[in-house]
Scaffold this active site. Structure first.
Site, mmCIF file in Angstrom:
data_model
loop_
_atom_site.group_PDB
_atom_site.id
_atom_site.type_symbol
_atom_site.label_atom_id
_atom_site.label_comp_id
_atom_site.label_asym_id
_atom_site.label_seq_id
_atom_site.Cartn_x
_atom_site.Cartn_y
_atom_site.Cartn_z
ATOM 1 C CD GLU A 1 0.888 3.483 -1.075
ATOM 2 O OE1 GLU A 1 0.959 3.274 0.299
ATOM 3 O OE2 GLU A 1 0.332 3.058 -1.920
ATOM 4 C CG ASP B 1 -6.377 25.586 0.790
ATOM 5 O OD1 ASP B 1 -7.510 26.267 1.359
ATOM 6 O OD2 ASP B 1 -5.267 25.651 1.078
#
Length: 175
Positions: A132, A146
């Site tokens: 995680e 991005d």
């Protein structure tokens, strides 16, 4: 001139340590989810980090808050937290966990230049949260990429690794 092979053989000592077993592989070699039903629920913590390396001008754009897509660091922080919560949907053999805490900290670093991403994940349960924490860092780094790729395509994501792990049978690990 060809070299003659050495006549002395190097002897290797047999290892006294047993090789660690791959827990997600059955005895017959098939992938499997580990059975943690007999494990005690304990508090577990994992910390991971990674870096996004870029040109100084791109970092300045992020720090000034003038990136075209908006708040790069805030968006990456939220993406990392969301990713930690959905790790079992992304990594096939991970257990779904009720995480008790996820933090994603992103620090601009002029020396890189770039951003250092650090995630800390906590749970009380029968299995650890390393995946995680690593997933949170990975997705936060990808989100930074991005959001700035239109400005700079040569951005690099580097050094994603587990920094620390606490809890469970294997105890404390620190890189």
């Amino acid at each position: 001139m060809a070299r003659k092979p050495s006549k002395t053989k190097q002897k290797t000592k047999p290892s006294n340590k047993a090789s660690p077993a791959l827990t997600h592989i059955s005895a017959s070699g098939e992938a499997r989810m580990v059975d943690v039903s007999d494990k005690t629920a304990t508090e577990r913590l994992a910390v991971a980090e990674g870096r996004v390396v870029m040109e100084r001008a791109t970092l300045d754009l992020i720090v000034s808050g003038n990136a075209r897509k908006g708040d790069v660091l805030g968006t990456a922080r939220i993406a990392g937290i969301m990713a930690a919560k959905r790790t079992s949907e992304l990594i096939p053999l991970c257990h779904p966990l009720a995480l008790s805490k996820v933090t994603v900290d992103i620090e601009p670093d002029a020396k890189l230049p770039g951003c250092v991403v650090r995630a800390s994940v906590k749970v009380t349960g029968p299995t650890g949260v390393e995946m995680e924490a690593l997933t949170a860092v990975s997705v936060a780094c990808l989100t930074i990429y991005d959001m700035i790729k239109a400005v700079e395509r040569g951005v690099r994501i580097e050094g994603i690794r587990l920094v620390e792990k606490l809890g469970g049978k294997s105890g404390h690990y620190r890189a």
